[in-house]
Design an enzyme around this catalytic site. Structure first.
Site, PDB file in Angstrom:
ATOM      1  N   THR A 280       7.172  -1.768  -8.789  1.00  0.00           N
ATOM      2  CA  THR A 280       7.991  -2.961  -8.554  1.00  0.00           C
ATOM      3  C   THR A 280       7.310  -4.123  -9.286  1.00  0.00           C
ATOM      4  OG1 THR A 280       6.812  -3.219  -6.478  1.00  0.00           O
ATOM      5  CG2 THR A 280       9.024  -2.288  -6.343  1.00  0.00           C
TER       6      THR A 280
ATOM      7  N   VAL B 153       6.843  -7.570  -8.939  1.00  0.00           N
ATOM      8  CA  VAL B 153       5.927  -8.560  -8.353  1.00  0.00           C
ATOM      9  C   VAL B 153       4.606  -7.892  -7.976  1.00  0.00           C
ATOM     10  CG1 VAL B 153       5.598 -10.181  -6.445  1.00  0.00           C
ATOM     11  CG2 VAL B 153       7.856  -9.981  -7.515  1.00  0.00           C
ATOM     12  N   CYS B 154       4.693  -6.713  -7.354  1.00  0.00           N
ATOM     13  CA  CYS B 154       3.480  -5.983  -6.967  1.00  0.00           C
ATOM     14  C   CYS B 154       2.626  -5.677  -8.188  1.00  0.00           C
ATOM     15  CB  CYS B 154       3.844  -4.666  -6.281  1.00  0.00           C
ATOM     16  SG  CYS B 154       4.806  -4.877  -4.789  1.00  0.00           S
ATOM     17  N   THR B 155       3.256  -5.333  -9.285  1.00  0.00           N
ATOM     18  CA  THR B 155       2.509  -5.012 -10.506  1.00  0.00           C
ATOM     19  C   THR B 155       1.667  -6.211 -10.935  1.00  0.00           C
ATOM     20  OG1 THR B 155       4.229  -3.466 -11.168  1.00  0.00           O
ATOM     21  CG2 THR B 155       2.779  -4.268 -12.916  1.00  0.00           C
TER      22      THR B 155
ATOM     23  N   LEU C 282      -1.323  -6.751  -8.339  1.00  0.00           N
ATOM     24  CA  LEU C 282      -2.449  -5.823  -8.472  1.00  0.00           C
ATOM     25  C   LEU C 282      -3.226  -6.100  -9.757  1.00  0.00           C
ATOM     26  CD1 LEU C 282      -0.798  -2.630  -7.033  1.00  0.00           C
ATOM     27  CD2 LEU C 282      -2.662  -3.901  -6.060  1.00  0.00           C
TER      28      LEU C 282
END
Ligand code: BEZ
Length: 213
Positions: free
Chosen positions: A43, A45-47, A50
Protein backbone atom coordinates in the site's frame (compact mmCIF):
# COMPACT_ATOMS: atom_id res chain seq x y z
CA UNK A 1 -8.64 -7.84 25.09
CA UNK A 2 -8.18 -4.84 27.34
CA UNK A 3 -7.20 -1.42 26.07
CA UNK A 4 -3.57 -0.70 26.82
CA UNK A 5 -2.87 2.49 28.70
CA UNK A 6 0.22 4.53 29.42
CA UNK A 7 2.18 2.93 32.23
CA UNK A 8 0.95 -0.60 31.39
CA UNK A 9 3.40 -3.41 30.69
CA UNK A 10 3.81 -4.04 26.97
CA UNK A 11 2.40 -7.53 26.29
CA UNK A 12 5.00 -10.11 25.29
CA UNK A 13 4.41 -12.37 22.29
CA UNK A 14 6.09 -14.71 19.85
CA UNK A 15 5.46 -14.14 16.18
CA UNK A 16 7.07 -14.65 12.80
CA UNK A 17 8.69 -11.70 11.08
CA UNK A 18 10.60 -10.76 7.97
CA UNK A 19 13.77 -11.28 10.07
CA UNK A 20 12.73 -14.70 11.46
CA UNK A 21 10.82 -15.65 14.62
CA UNK A 22 10.64 -12.93 17.27
CA UNK A 23 10.16 -13.29 20.99
CA UNK A 24 9.22 -9.70 21.64
CA UNK A 25 10.64 -8.91 25.09
CA UNK A 26 13.80 -10.84 24.34
CA UNK A 27 14.19 -9.04 21.02
CA UNK A 28 13.63 -5.66 22.74
CA UNK A 29 16.41 -6.33 25.27
CA UNK A 30 17.45 -3.09 26.97
CA UNK A 31 16.36 -0.85 24.11
CA UNK A 32 13.54 1.57 23.71
CA UNK A 33 11.11 0.16 21.15
CA UNK A 34 8.77 1.71 18.61
CA UNK A 35 6.15 -0.91 17.70
CA UNK A 36 3.96 0.36 14.88
CA UNK A 37 1.21 -1.20 12.79
CA UNK A 38 0.27 -0.90 9.13
CA UNK A 39 -2.99 -1.68 7.38
CA UNK A 40 -1.47 -3.88 4.68
CA UNK A 41 1.54 -4.70 2.51
CA UNK A 42 1.89 -3.16 -0.97
CA UNK A 43 0.00 0.00 0.00
CA UNK A 44 1.40 3.40 -0.89
CA UNK A 45 1.37 5.29 2.41
CA UNK A 46 2.81 2.32 4.33
CA UNK A 47 5.57 2.00 1.74
CA UNK A 48 6.67 5.59 2.40
CA UNK A 49 6.44 5.13 6.19
CA UNK A 50 8.62 2.04 6.22
CA UNK A 51 11.12 3.70 3.89
CA UNK A 52 11.35 6.71 6.20
CA UNK A 53 11.80 4.48 9.27
CA UNK A 54 14.67 2.71 7.53
CA UNK A 55 16.24 6.03 6.54
CA UNK A 56 16.04 7.16 10.17
CA UNK A 57 17.79 4.06 11.51
CA UNK A 58 20.79 6.14 12.66
CA UNK A 59 18.46 8.44 14.60
CA UNK A 60 16.78 5.47 16.29
CA UNK A 61 20.20 4.01 17.18
CA UNK A 62 21.38 7.34 18.68
CA UNK A 63 18.47 7.12 21.11
CA UNK A 64 19.01 3.45 21.96
CA UNK A 65 15.73 2.68 20.18
CA UNK A 66 14.67 -0.07 17.79
CA UNK A 67 11.77 -0.08 15.35
CA UNK A 68 9.51 -3.04 14.66
CA UNK A 69 6.53 -2.92 12.29
CA UNK A 70 3.50 -5.19 12.11
CA UNK A 71 0.85 -5.96 9.55
CA UNK A 72 -1.59 -8.81 9.13
CA UNK A 73 0.07 -10.07 5.95
CA UNK A 74 2.35 -13.16 5.97
CA UNK A 75 6.17 -13.27 5.89
CA UNK A 76 6.52 -14.08 2.17
CA UNK A 77 4.43 -11.03 1.32
CA UNK A 78 6.58 -8.86 3.64
CA UNK A 79 9.74 -10.16 1.94
CA UNK A 80 8.47 -9.21 -1.52
CA UNK A 81 7.22 -5.86 -0.32
CA UNK A 82 10.58 -5.02 1.33
CA UNK A 83 12.14 -5.26 -2.14
CA UNK A 84 9.68 -2.61 -3.37
CA UNK A 85 10.28 -0.39 -0.34
CA UNK A 86 14.04 -0.51 -0.77
CA UNK A 87 13.80 0.25 -4.46
CA UNK A 88 11.18 3.00 -4.39
CA UNK A 89 12.31 4.71 -1.18
CA UNK A 90 16.02 4.31 -1.91
CA UNK A 91 16.78 2.68 1.41
CA UNK A 92 17.41 -0.66 3.12
CA UNK A 93 14.76 -1.93 5.49
CA UNK A 94 16.88 -3.10 8.41
CA UNK A 95 14.23 -3.74 11.06
CA UNK A 96 11.71 -6.59 11.34
CA UNK A 97 8.16 -6.49 10.02
CA UNK A 98 6.00 -8.84 12.09
CA UNK A 99 3.69 -11.11 10.13
CA UNK A 100 0.40 -11.22 11.97
CA UNK A 101 -2.11 -13.20 9.87
CA UNK A 102 -3.59 -14.72 13.04
CA UNK A 103 -3.99 -11.17 14.48
CA UNK A 104 -2.13 -12.18 17.66
CA UNK A 105 -0.18 -8.94 18.02
CA UNK A 106 -3.05 -6.85 16.64
CA UNK A 107 -5.33 -8.32 19.31
CA UNK A 108 -2.90 -7.91 22.20
CA UNK A 109 -2.30 -4.26 21.30
CA UNK A 110 -5.87 -3.46 20.14
CA UNK A 111 -4.67 -2.35 16.72
CA UNK A 112 -7.83 -3.28 14.82
CA UNK A 113 -10.48 -0.57 15.01
CA UNK A 114 -13.32 -2.11 12.96
CA UNK A 115 -15.39 1.08 12.85
CA UNK A 116 -12.48 2.77 11.07
CA UNK A 117 -10.92 -0.09 9.08
CA UNK A 118 -12.37 -3.57 8.89
CA UNK A 119 -10.09 -6.53 9.54
CA UNK A 120 -6.73 -4.74 9.26
CA UNK A 121 -4.60 -2.78 11.67
CA UNK A 122 -4.85 1.00 11.77
CA UNK A 123 -1.69 3.10 12.20
CA UNK A 124 -0.94 2.46 15.88
CA UNK A 125 2.34 3.43 17.51
CA UNK A 126 3.55 2.19 20.89
CA UNK A 127 6.68 3.70 22.41
CA UNK A 128 7.99 1.23 24.98
CA UNK A 129 10.85 1.86 27.40
CA UNK A 130 13.62 -0.59 28.41
CA UNK A 131 11.48 -1.74 31.37
CA UNK A 132 8.82 -2.81 28.82
CA UNK A 133 6.47 -0.09 30.02
CA UNK A 134 4.23 1.63 27.47
CA UNK A 135 5.23 5.29 27.60
CA UNK A 136 3.33 6.78 24.66
CA UNK A 137 0.72 5.73 22.12
CA UNK A 138 -0.33 7.42 18.90
CA UNK A 139 -3.17 6.27 16.62
CA UNK A 140 -3.70 7.52 13.07
CA UNK A 141 -6.24 6.45 10.45
CA UNK A 142 -5.14 4.47 7.40
CA UNK A 143 -5.36 7.54 5.17
CA UNK A 144 -2.84 9.62 7.14
CA UNK A 145 0.84 8.75 7.11
CA UNK A 146 2.64 9.30 10.39
CA UNK A 147 5.40 11.78 11.09
CA UNK A 148 8.42 9.77 12.25
CA UNK A 149 10.30 12.92 13.27
CA UNK A 150 7.49 13.38 15.80
CA UNK A 151 8.00 9.85 17.10
CA UNK A 152 11.72 10.58 17.61
CA UNK A 153 10.80 13.87 19.28
CA UNK A 154 8.58 12.02 21.79
CA UNK A 155 11.44 9.64 22.59
CA UNK A 156 13.72 12.66 23.13
CA UNK A 157 11.19 14.16 25.53
CA UNK A 158 10.71 10.91 27.46
CA UNK A 159 14.44 10.32 27.80
CA UNK A 160 15.04 13.90 28.94
CA UNK A 161 12.18 14.04 31.43
CA UNK A 162 13.13 10.65 32.89
CA UNK A 163 16.45 12.18 33.92
CA UNK A 164 15.62 15.76 34.88
CA UNK A 165 12.71 17.36 36.75
CA UNK A 166 11.44 19.12 33.64
CA UNK A 167 8.69 18.78 31.04
CA UNK A 168 8.80 19.77 27.37
CA UNK A 169 6.50 22.55 26.14
CA UNK A 170 4.53 22.96 22.94
CA UNK A 171 6.43 22.10 19.76
CA UNK A 172 9.60 21.54 21.78
CA UNK A 173 12.51 19.92 20.04
CA UNK A 174 15.85 18.75 21.35
CA UNK A 175 17.90 21.79 22.42
CA UNK A 176 14.97 24.14 23.07
CA UNK A 177 14.17 25.55 26.50
CA UNK A 178 12.06 23.36 28.78
CA UNK A 179 9.70 23.96 31.70
CA UNK A 180 10.59 23.24 35.31
CA UNK A 181 8.32 20.83 37.16
CA UNK A 182 5.87 22.92 39.25
CA UNK A 183 6.53 20.56 42.17
CA UNK A 184 9.98 22.12 42.68
CA UNK A 185 9.63 25.32 44.67
CA UNK A 186 12.54 25.23 47.12
CA UNK A 187 15.05 27.96 46.01
CA UNK A 188 18.09 25.88 47.04
CA UNK A 189 16.85 22.89 45.03
CA UNK A 190 16.07 25.12 42.04
CA UNK A 191 19.59 26.58 42.13
CA UNK A 192 21.12 23.12 42.40
CA UNK A 193 19.07 21.49 39.67
CA UNK A 194 19.08 24.42 37.26
CA UNK A 195 22.48 26.13 37.51
CA UNK A 196 21.89 27.90 34.17
CA UNK A 197 19.03 29.79 35.83
CA UNK A 198 15.41 30.13 34.80
CA UNK A 199 12.84 32.69 33.82
CA UNK A 200 9.61 32.71 35.84
CA UNK A 201 6.79 33.96 33.57
CA UNK A 202 4.35 32.86 36.27
CA UNK A 203 5.12 30.95 39.48
CA UNK A 204 3.96 27.78 37.71
CA UNK A 205 5.55 28.58 34.33
CA UNK A 206 9.33 28.65 34.55
CA UNK A 207 11.53 28.23 31.50
CA UNK A 208 15.09 26.96 31.69
CA UNK A 209 17.71 25.93 29.14
CA UNK A 210 17.67 22.22 28.44
CA UNK A 211 19.73 20.84 31.37
CA UNK A 212 21.74 18.26 29.39
CA UNK A 213 22.90 20.67 26.66
C1 BEZ B 1 -1.79 3.06 2.40
O1 BEZ B 1 -0.89 2.67 3.12
O2 BEZ B 1 -1.56 3.71 1.40
C2 BEZ B 1 -3.24 2.78 2.74
C3 BEZ B 1 -3.57 1.61 3.40
C4 BEZ B 1 -4.90 1.35 3.67
C5 BEZ B 1 -5.87 2.28 3.32
C6 BEZ B 1 -5.50 3.47 2.71
C7 BEZ B 1 -4.18 3.72 2.41
Amino acid sequence: MATLRLGDKAPDFEQQSSAGPISFHKWAGNSWVVLFSHPADFTPVCTTELGKTAALSGEFAKRGAKAIAVSVDPVDSHQKWIGDINETQNTTVNFPILADPDRKVAGLYDMIHPNSLENATVRSVFIIDPNKTIRATITYPASTGRNFDEILRVIDSLQLTDNYKVATPVNWKDGDDVVISPAIQDPAELAKRFPKGFKALRPYLRMTPQPNK
